[in-house]
Design a protein around this motif. Sequence first.
Motif, mmCIF file in Angstrom:
data_model
loop_
_atom_site.group_PDB
_atom_site.id
_atom_site.type_symbol
_atom_site.label_atom_id
_atom_site.label_comp_id
_atom_site.label_asym_id
_atom_site.label_seq_id
_atom_site.Cartn_x
_atom_site.Cartn_y
_atom_site.Cartn_z
ATOM 1 N N VAL A 43 -5.779 -10.764 5.660
ATOM 2 C CA VAL A 43 -4.885 -9.602 5.622
ATOM 3 C C VAL A 43 -5.433 -8.559 4.659
ATOM 4 O O VAL A 43 -5.409 -7.362 4.953
ATOM 5 C CB VAL A 43 -3.442 -10.027 5.267
ATOM 6 C CG1 VAL A 43 -2.541 -8.810 5.081
ATOM 7 C CG2 VAL A 43 -2.882 -10.947 6.360
ATOM 8 N N ARG A 44 -5.962 -8.986 3.516
ATOM 9 C CA ARG A 44 -6.569 -8.029 2.575
ATOM 10 C C ARG A 44 -7.711 -7.260 3.251
ATOM 11 O O ARG A 44 -7.797 -6.034 3.153
ATOM 12 C CB ARG A 44 -7.106 -8.753 1.346
ATOM 13 C CG ARG A 44 -6.077 -9.070 0.321
ATOM 14 C CD ARG A 44 -6.739 -9.481 -1.003
ATOM 15 N NE ARG A 44 -5.711 -9.968 -1.876
ATOM 16 C CZ ARG A 44 -5.465 -11.249 -2.128
ATOM 17 N NH1 ARG A 44 -6.214 -12.186 -1.580
ATOM 18 N NH2 ARG A 44 -4.486 -11.591 -2.931
ATOM 19 N N LYS A 45 -8.593 -7.988 3.932
ATOM 20 C CA LYS A 45 -9.719 -7.352 4.622
ATOM 21 C C LYS A 45 -9.229 -6.397 5.710
ATOM 22 O O LYS A 45 -9.783 -5.317 5.890
ATOM 23 C CB LYS A 45 -10.652 -8.412 5.225
ATOM 24 C CG LYS A 45 -11.453 -9.158 4.189
ATOM 25 C CD LYS A 45 -12.309 -10.236 4.835
ATOM 26 C CE LYS A 45 -13.040 -11.040 3.791
ATOM 27 N NZ LYS A 45 -13.779 -12.160 4.395
ATOM 28 N N HIS A 46 -8.187 -6.808 6.413
ATOM 29 C CA HIS A 46 -7.617 -5.972 7.469
ATOM 30 C C HIS A 46 -7.089 -4.663 6.874
ATOM 31 O O HIS A 46 -7.355 -3.583 7.404
ATOM 32 C CB HIS A 46 -6.498 -6.735 8.187
ATOM 33 C CG HIS A 46 -5.933 -6.035 9.374
ATOM 34 N ND1 HIS A 46 -6.529 -6.054 10.616
ATOM 35 C CD2 HIS A 46 -4.820 -5.284 9.511
ATOM 36 C CE1 HIS A 46 -5.810 -5.357 11.465
ATOM 37 N NE2 HIS A 46 -4.760 -4.874 10.823
ATOM 38 N N ILE A 47 -6.353 -4.754 5.784
ATOM 39 C CA ILE A 47 -5.800 -3.566 5.136
ATOM 40 C C ILE A 47 -6.916 -2.638 4.660
ATOM 41 O O ILE A 47 -6.808 -1.414 4.776
ATOM 42 C CB ILE A 47 -4.870 -3.966 3.960
ATOM 43 C CG1 ILE A 47 -3.608 -4.640 4.495
ATOM 44 C CG2 ILE A 47 -4.532 -2.757 3.094
ATOM 45 C CD1 ILE A 47 -2.766 -5.312 3.420
ATOM 46 N N GLU A 48 -7.998 -3.213 4.151
ATOM 47 C CA GLU A 48 -9.124 -2.397 3.667
ATOM 48 C C GLU A 48 -9.827 -1.648 4.798
ATOM 49 O O GLU A 48 -10.320 -0.551 4.593
ATOM 50 C CB GLU A 48 -10.147 -3.281 2.943
ATOM 51 C CG GLU A 48 -9.673 -3.778 1.598
ATOM 52 C CD GLU A 48 -10.631 -4.781 0.975
ATOM 53 O OE1 GLU A 48 -11.564 -5.268 1.667
ATOM 54 O OE2 GLU A 48 -10.433 -5.095 -0.214
ATOM 55 N N SER A 49 -9.865 -2.239 5.995
ATOM 56 C CA SER A 49 -10.651 -1.651 7.080
ATOM 57 C C SER A 49 -9.830 -1.013 8.198
ATOM 58 O O SER A 49 -10.387 -0.314 9.039
ATOM 59 C CB SER A 49 -11.547 -2.732 7.701
ATOM 60 O OG SER A 49 -10.752 -3.726 8.341
ATOM 61 N N THR A 50 -8.530 -1.255 8.205
ATOM 62 C CA THR A 50 -7.685 -0.828 9.312
ATOM 63 C C THR A 50 -6.425 -0.167 8.765
ATOM 64 O O THR A 50 -5.690 -0.804 8.012
ATOM 65 C CB THR A 50 -7.290 -2.047 10.178
ATOM 66 O OG1 THR A 50 -8.481 -2.752 10.555
ATOM 67 C CG2 THR A 50 -6.532 -1.638 11.410
ATOM 68 N N PRO A 51 -6.157 1.073 9.118
ATOM 69 C CA PRO A 51 -4.924 1.701 8.642
ATOM 70 C C PRO A 51 -3.719 0.838 9.023
ATOM 71 O O PRO A 51 -3.511 0.524 10.204
ATOM 72 C CB PRO A 51 -4.903 3.051 9.358
ATOM 73 C CG PRO A 51 -6.336 3.325 9.683
ATOM 74 C CD PRO A 51 -6.938 1.988 9.961
ATOM 75 N N THR A 52 -2.970 0.429 8.016
ATOM 76 C CA THR A 52 -1.848 -0.481 8.201
ATOM 77 C C THR A 52 -0.594 0.172 7.626
ATOM 78 O O THR A 52 -0.631 0.724 6.527
ATOM 79 C CB THR A 52 -2.133 -1.834 7.509
ATOM 80 O OG1 THR A 52 -3.353 -2.370 8.050
ATOM 81 C CG2 THR A 52 -1.020 -2.831 7.738
ATOM 82 N N PHE A 53 0.488 0.084 8.372
ATOM 83 C CA PHE A 53 1.725 0.770 8.016
ATOM 84 C C PHE A 53 2.871 -0.219 7.932
ATOM 85 O O PHE A 53 2.873 -1.242 8.619
ATOM 86 C CB PHE A 53 2.051 1.830 9.076
ATOM 87 C CG PHE A 53 0.966 2.855 9.210
ATOM 88 C CD1 PHE A 53 1.025 4.045 8.498
ATOM 89 C CD2 PHE A 53 -0.135 2.623 10.026
ATOM 90 C CE1 PHE A 53 0.013 4.984 8.598
ATOM 91 C CE2 PHE A 53 -1.156 3.560 10.138
ATOM 92 C CZ PHE A 53 -1.086 4.741 9.424
#
Length: 190
Positions: A43-53
Amino acid sequence: MQFKKIENTDVAEQLTPLLHRAYAADVKLGIHFAASSVTVEDVRKHIESTPTFVLEDDDGTIIATTSVRLPWSDNPGPFGLPHLGWVATNPDYQQQGFSKEIINWVVTNYVQSALHTPAVTIGTAADHPWLLSFYQSLGFKVIDITQKPNGPRAAYLISIFDEHRTSLIDDAYLKKALSRQTLSVQSLRD
């Protein structure tokens, strides 16, 4: 309540169990979306690479979330367009329209306003008992159903804001899917 883009990966500690709980109903159906078993580090990696709202309650509790996979990122969607993913509602807040609210907010306030894209896509399991019709109720149209390797059949849907600009996107899979868009959902499933 407030909508916001996640700017700090510390929220991964709160978002990970929400994703697990939100996707548990799908797992019970035998449908295993990747978000159902992600780790805090994922999830951390996802947030760093993918705009998450997120949509947060007044006390900071995450009510709903979604992210936008970008075509130029390391984790693009299937077409040359932004692709919504990790749509989830905290089970304590389900059946209140919050997934609809966050999808509509992200599409209007990020995909259209910030990215100025002519369309957005989303995917789900083709045989899911309610998600396909839910996304269609938001104005998305099925453009392809395909068998995923070692997984469920995937249904891809699109919401087009500008047909002309969408037709100009240089993506072979998108062009093929759009040319078949007039097919009914049933014929795509066969």
